[in-house]
Motif scaffolding. Structure first.
Motif, PDB file in Angstrom:
ATOM      1  N   ALA A 159       0.823  -1.209   0.000  1.00 20.91           N
ATOM      2  CA  ALA A 159       0.000   0.000   0.000  1.00 20.91           C
ATOM      3  C   ALA A 159       0.855   1.256   0.000  1.00 20.91           C
ATOM      4  CB  ALA A 159      -0.935  -0.003   1.215  1.00 20.91           C
ATOM      5  N   TYR A 160       2.007   1.201   0.698  1.00 21.93           N
ATOM      6  CA  TYR A 160       2.894   2.366   0.703  1.00 21.93           C
ATOM      7  C   TYR A 160       3.599   2.488  -0.645  1.00 21.93           C
ATOM      8  CZ  TYR A 160       5.792   5.958   2.996  1.00 21.93           C
ATOM      9  OH  TYR A 160       6.390   7.134   3.364  1.00 21.93           O
ATOM     10  N   ALA A 161       3.931   1.371  -1.266  1.00 23.46           N
ATOM     11  CA  ALA A 161       4.524   1.406  -2.599  1.00 23.46           C
ATOM     12  C   ALA A 161       3.567   2.084  -3.576  1.00 23.46           C
ATOM     13  CB  ALA A 161       4.858  -0.005  -3.072  1.00 23.46           C
ATOM     14  N   GLU A 162       2.296   1.758  -3.469  1.00 25.31           N
ATOM     15  CA  GLU A 162       1.292   2.372  -4.336  1.00 25.31           C
ATOM     16  C   GLU A 162       1.163   3.866  -4.040  1.00 25.31           C
ATOM     17  OE1 GLU A 162      -2.036  -0.073  -3.445  1.00 25.31           O
ATOM     18  OE2 GLU A 162      -1.345  -1.764  -4.676  1.00 25.31           O
ATOM     19  N   HIS A 163       1.277   4.229  -2.759  1.00 29.00           N
ATOM     20  CA  HIS A 163       1.267   5.649  -2.374  1.00 29.00           C
ATOM     21  C   HIS A 163       2.466   6.364  -2.995  1.00 29.00           C
ATOM     22  CE1 HIS A 163       1.095   9.216   0.252  1.00 29.00           C
ATOM     23  NE2 HIS A 163       2.378   9.011   0.492  1.00 29.00           N
TER      24      HIS A 163
END
Length: 245
Positions: free
Chosen positions: A187-191
């Motif tokens: 999810a942080y990678a996508e952010h």
């Protein structure tokens, strides 16, 4: 490096309120036991390798006594990866930024034992270091490896990867210089992809077959934390964005 949430975060949120984005930090300071080696690093090695905000603007060529590629790492944790990079790439200079004393002490102690001369350390807020101490267009690579993902939605504002941070980094990178990020939270990678995709003055260097991510470059050492994650089947995402000229 990862820092879990705590009561101090809740207290700070209540004190600041959600309407005060300024001053919100991406980390929480905690007291921790210091080993003899870590204490030695802070007391004996710091005067030689430590840097402070009070010293003001630093010119890398004067600081290291030579002209060389400059790598800056934010949040180096206990410093093993940064030490390895400084040791295996003597042709480059490195500046590490970390707020937690045990990690700073550990890195300083190890740097001294290995006789590294191409490494300096800040024990300061990274945003202040970038804004007040590092000149514009001075950094070849800025590394942000496994920052705290702040997984709870109400804490997303604490993630260091925000538009204002990305723009500050861009001004400090040389044209063609890179911002290299890695995270084990999808999810942080996508952010990261979302924020960087909207940031002006950057281009993603990922090849088409792996875009928007890149395979782990050889120059990013595997950490014990990451090796453990691999054994457990956890994913890791690397992203590299270059400053456009």
């Amino acid at each position: 490096m990862h820092e879990a949430g705590s009561d101090s975060v809740k207290q700070e949120d209540a004190k600041q309120g959600d309407n005060r984005p300024r001053g919100i930090k991406s980390y929480v300071l905690r007291a921790g036991r210091m080993t003899a080696a870590q204490t030695r690093g802070l007391k004996e090695v710091w005067p030689r390798l430590g840097l402070t905000l009070e010293a003001g603007r630093q010119e890398p060529e004067r600081l290291f006594g030579r002209r060389a590629p400059l790598v800056v790492e934010i949040g180096f944790g206990m410093g093993a990866s940064l030490i390895e990079q400084a040791r295996t790439h003597p042709e480059s200079d490195f500046i590490g930024i970390e707020v937690h004393p045990p990690g700073v002490g550990k890195l300083l102690d190890e740097a001294d034992k290995q006789g590294l001369t191409n490494l300096r350390v800040y024990r300061e807020d990274a945003l202040k270091v970038l804004a007040e101490c590092l000149p514009e267009s001075s950094i070849d690579t800025l590394q942000l490896f496994f920052p705290d993902p702040w997984p709870k939605k109400k804490h997303h504002k604490r993630r260091i990867l925000q538009p204002a941070f990305v723009e500050l980094v861009r001004t400090r990178l040389k044209p063609g210089g890179t911002l290299h990020m890695a995270t084990d939270w999808q999810a942080y990678a996508e952010h990261m992809v979302e924020v960087m995709g909207a940031a002006p003055g950057y281009r993603n260097v990922a090849p088409a077959k792996t875009a928007p991510y890149v395979s782990r470059p050889d120059f990013r050492p595997l950490t014990k934390f990451e090796l453990r994650g691999e054994r457990l089947g956890h994913g890791v995402w690397d992203l590299i964005f270059a400053r456009e000229a």
